[in-house]
Write a protein that holds these residues in place. Structure first.
Motif, PDB file in Angstrom:
ATOM      1  N   ARG A 178       0.815  -1.223   0.000  1.00  0.00           N
ATOM      2  CA  ARG A 178       0.000   0.000   0.000  1.00  0.00           C
ATOM      3  C   ARG A 178       0.852   1.277   0.000  1.00  0.00           C
ATOM      4  NH1 ARG A 178      -5.414  -0.317   1.036  1.00  0.00           N
ATOM      5  NH2 ARG A 178      -6.185  -2.466   1.009  1.00  0.00           N
ATOM      6  N   LEU A 179       2.122   1.117  -0.279  1.00  0.00           N
ATOM      7  CA  LEU A 179       3.037   2.247  -0.342  1.00  0.00           C
ATOM      8  C   LEU A 179       3.354   2.572  -1.800  1.00  0.00           C
ATOM      9  CD1 LEU A 179       4.985   4.268   1.049  1.00  0.00           C
ATOM     10  CD2 LEU A 179       6.695   2.421   1.091  1.00  0.00           C
ATOM     11  N   HIS A 180       3.085   3.830  -2.199  1.00  0.00           N
ATOM     12  CA  HIS A 180       3.339   4.283  -3.561  1.00  0.00           C
ATOM     13  C   HIS A 180       4.521   5.250  -3.567  1.00  0.00           C
ATOM     14  CE1 HIS A 180      -0.530   2.835  -5.495  1.00  0.00           C
ATOM     15  NE2 HIS A 180      -0.707   2.561  -4.207  1.00  0.00           N
ATOM     16  N   PHE A 181       5.149   5.405  -4.743  1.00  0.00           N
ATOM     17  CA  PHE A 181       6.405   6.149  -4.824  1.00  0.00           C
ATOM     18  C   PHE A 181       6.303   7.309  -5.814  1.00  0.00           C
ATOM     19  CE2 PHE A 181       7.301   1.841  -3.557  1.00  0.00           C
ATOM     20  CZ  PHE A 181       8.106   2.028  -2.436  1.00  0.00           C
ATOM     21  N   ALA A 182       6.636   8.507  -5.316  1.00  0.00           N
ATOM     22  CA  ALA A 182       6.693   9.711  -6.141  1.00  0.00           C
ATOM     23  C   ALA A 182       8.065  10.362  -5.951  1.00  0.00           C
ATOM     24  CB  ALA A 182       5.568  10.681  -5.759  1.00  0.00           C
ATOM     25  N   GLY A 183       8.269  11.493  -6.629  1.00  0.00           N
ATOM     26  CA  GLY A 183       9.556  12.179  -6.559  1.00  0.00           C
ATOM     27  C   GLY A 183      10.211  12.209  -7.915  1.00  0.00           C
ATOM     28  N   GLU A 184      11.107  13.187  -8.123  1.00  0.00           N
ATOM     29  CA  GLU A 184      11.702  13.352  -9.447  1.00  0.00           C
ATOM     30  C   GLU A 184      12.498  12.141  -9.897  1.00  0.00           C
ATOM     31  OE1 GLU A 184      15.208  14.058 -10.132  1.00  0.00           O
ATOM     32  OE2 GLU A 184      15.750  13.673  -8.053  1.00  0.00           O
ATOM     33  N   GLN A 185      12.947  11.299  -8.958  1.00  0.00           N
ATOM     34  CA  GLN A 185      13.687  10.101  -9.353  1.00  0.00           C
ATOM     35  C   GLN A 185      12.780   9.066 -10.019  1.00  0.00           C
ATOM     36  OE1 GLN A 185      13.134  10.952  -6.200  1.00  0.00           O
ATOM     37  NE2 GLN A 185      12.265   9.224  -5.110  1.00  0.00           N
ATOM     38  N   THR A 186      11.454   9.243  -9.940  1.00  0.00           N
ATOM     39  CA  THR A 186      10.520   8.315 -10.576  1.00  0.00           C
ATOM     40  C   THR A 186       9.961   8.880 -11.881  1.00  0.00           C
ATOM     41  OG1 THR A 186       8.520   9.148  -9.461  1.00  0.00           O
ATOM     42  CG2 THR A 186       9.849   7.525  -8.268  1.00  0.00           C
ATOM     43  N   ARG A 187      10.563   9.920 -12.409  1.00  0.00           N
ATOM     44  CA  ARG A 187      10.030  10.587 -13.598  1.00  0.00           C
ATOM     45  C   ARG A 187       9.985   9.649 -14.796  1.00  0.00           C
ATOM     46  NH1 ARG A 187      15.363  14.257 -14.581  1.00  0.00           N
ATOM     47  NH2 ARG A 187      16.511  12.803 -15.902  1.00  0.00           N
TER      48      ARG A 187
END
Length: 464
Positions: free
Chosen positions: A429-438
């Motif tokens: 249930r943990l999602h990942f954002a941030g510029e490293q996931t562009r």
């Protein structure tokens, strides 16, 4: 959103940079109960207007490109004024081996030891020269295609294959943010170049003297500093944003997520978003632990550094004294000393020195006060006309910024192929954002893109 009686929130967002704030706003727009936890005492992440330094310089994000659609839409929505034009730098003089050469004399200078057509290209433009001639991508998402894996190599290897001279490679290496041309993946560089070329579409048809003016017209900056936009986003969210909330642990089960903070507070939600750089995420105890490639990416992804020294210019203009461009590019411990020209009134009162990559790491071995004094001495030794005319007003290192620890992500050769697709997949249930996931964008817009993506992921899961 699906209701869970034992949960205080639908979504906990960890990190209040552009990625986390945009994820939160997109979720709130759809009726979700959202809490944003930010470890520091400010919002914005790597968008950081230094209000405490003379002239309010930007420590991080500054220019809003013409294709920054999400940034521009958010500014309009929140009534944040955008000003036209970029804060540009004065023309350059080059220092090679401690000796100066004017920009208009570079091609024929004895200090220019590049070969053939390379000689016409100033040192800061050499990498773009090779990419413009031999770059394989025309679209900014091609770097993620299976056939792009053959470019997941060191730039040095590719440059040699395309005929770069040893001196051209040495000069290119002087300005690398991501360590050096042997320890970064070429794919990241090619993706960013493809995105910038797409944004500059049409400029190549203009006469040279009109290109810059048109580029400046297409671009923008935030009135009062870039930080004003994330501050407005946090203002929209109101008490959903909590500063000084240092998340120390994340525990998940089939029905929800629990986030624990160092102060003992505990928050529960149906889902969570990590909008943190991996340098910060790797310090958080995640249970059950991340697995396989995702765990390796979070633990091992490199982050680059930039160290800045801001200075006030005193007395008569040093560039008028020596008759050279006011900005400096060098192959020494300081990469560049940029003299910003205010786009509104044309004033030229400050200088900012930048050391990047390994040069920044070496400079950071000095305490901040000594760091500033060292940089002033270095510039004065290269350019005698600056002696006694530079006064340090601020020193800053992204590596020393707690909860961030780096100016941007990087990839080692081979890591794009290994990490890029799998590291952004939701983990339970943990999602990942941030510029490293562009995927497509870069800079501030890439953070906004990632926040929007994670919000959509969660909304689709909750409605399904």
């Amino acid at each position: 959103m699906v209701e869970y009686e034992s949960h205080e929130y639908d979504v906990i967002v960890i990190g209040a940079g552009f990625a986390g704030l945009n994820a939160a706003i997109n979720l709130v727009d759809e009726g979700a109960r959202v809490l944003v936890l930010e470890a520091s005492d400010r919002v914005g992440g790597r968008a950081f207007t230094a209000d405490h330094v003379e002239g309010q310089p930007e420590f991080g994000a500054s220019d809003i490109g013409p294709y920054y659609g999400r940034i521009r839409d958010m500014a309009r929505r929140l009534n944040v004024e955008l000003l036209p034009g970029l804060i540009t730098a004065a023309p350059f003089v080059f220092s090679v081996g401690g000796q100066l050469v004017r920009g208009d004399e570079w091609q024929g200078s004895r200090l220019n030891r590049t070969i053939g057509p390379e000689r016409a290209i100033p040192p800061p433009g050499l990498l773009n020269y090779f990419i413009s001639r031999y770059g394989p991508f025309t679209e900014p998402d091609e770097w993620l295609l299976p056939e792009a894996a053959r470019f997941d190599i060191a730039p040095a290897e590719w440059l040699v294959a395309n005929g770069a001279s040893p001196e051209a490679m040495r000069l290119i290496n002087q300005g690398m943010i991501a360590s050096d041309i042997w320890t970064v993946s070429l794919l990241t560089i090619l993706q960013e170049s493809a995105r910038m070329m797409k944004a500059a579409s049409g400029l190549e048809k203009l006469p040279p003297d009109e290109r810059f003016a048109e580029s400046r017209r297409r671009s923008s900056r935030v009135k009062g500093g870039t930080s004003r936009l994330p501050e407005a986003m946090a203002g929209f969210l109101g008490d959903r944003v909590r500063l000084g909330a240092v998340v120390s642990g994340i525990t998940q089960n089939r029905s929800g997520v629990e986030a624990r903070c160092l102060d003992g507070s505990v928050y529960r939600a149906s889902f969570a978003v990590s909008a943190l750089p991996f340098t910060a995420l790797r310090r958080i105890d995640i249970q059950p632990s991340l697995q396989n490639i995702q765990a390796t990416a979070v633990a091992a992804m490199p982050y680059a550094n930039t160290t800045r020294v801001h200075m006030r210019i005193k007395g008569s203009p040093y560039w008028a004294q020596d008759g050279m461009g006011a900005s400096l590019w060098a192959d020494g411990p300081v990469n560049v000393a940029l003299q910003p020209i205010d786009p509104d009134d044309g004033s030229r009162e400050t200088l900012v020195a930048l050391s990047v990559g390994k040069k920044a790491e070496r400079l950071d071995q000095l305490p901040p006060a000594e760091r500033g004094a060292f940089v002033v001495r270095n510039i004065e030794s290269l350019r005698p006309s600056t002696r006694g005319k530079l006064e340090v007003t601020g020193v800053f290192s992204w590596k020393e910024m707690e909860f961030i620890s780096g100016c941007r992500h990087s990839y080692l050769p081979g890591q794009v192929t290994q990490f890029a697709h799998e590291m952004i997949q939701p983990y339970m249930r943990l999602h990942f954002a941030g510029e490293q996931t562009r995927r497509v964008e870069m800079g501030m817009e890439s953070a906004m893109e990632s926040g929007e993506r994670t919000a959509v992921e969660i909304l689709e899961r909750a409605s399904g």
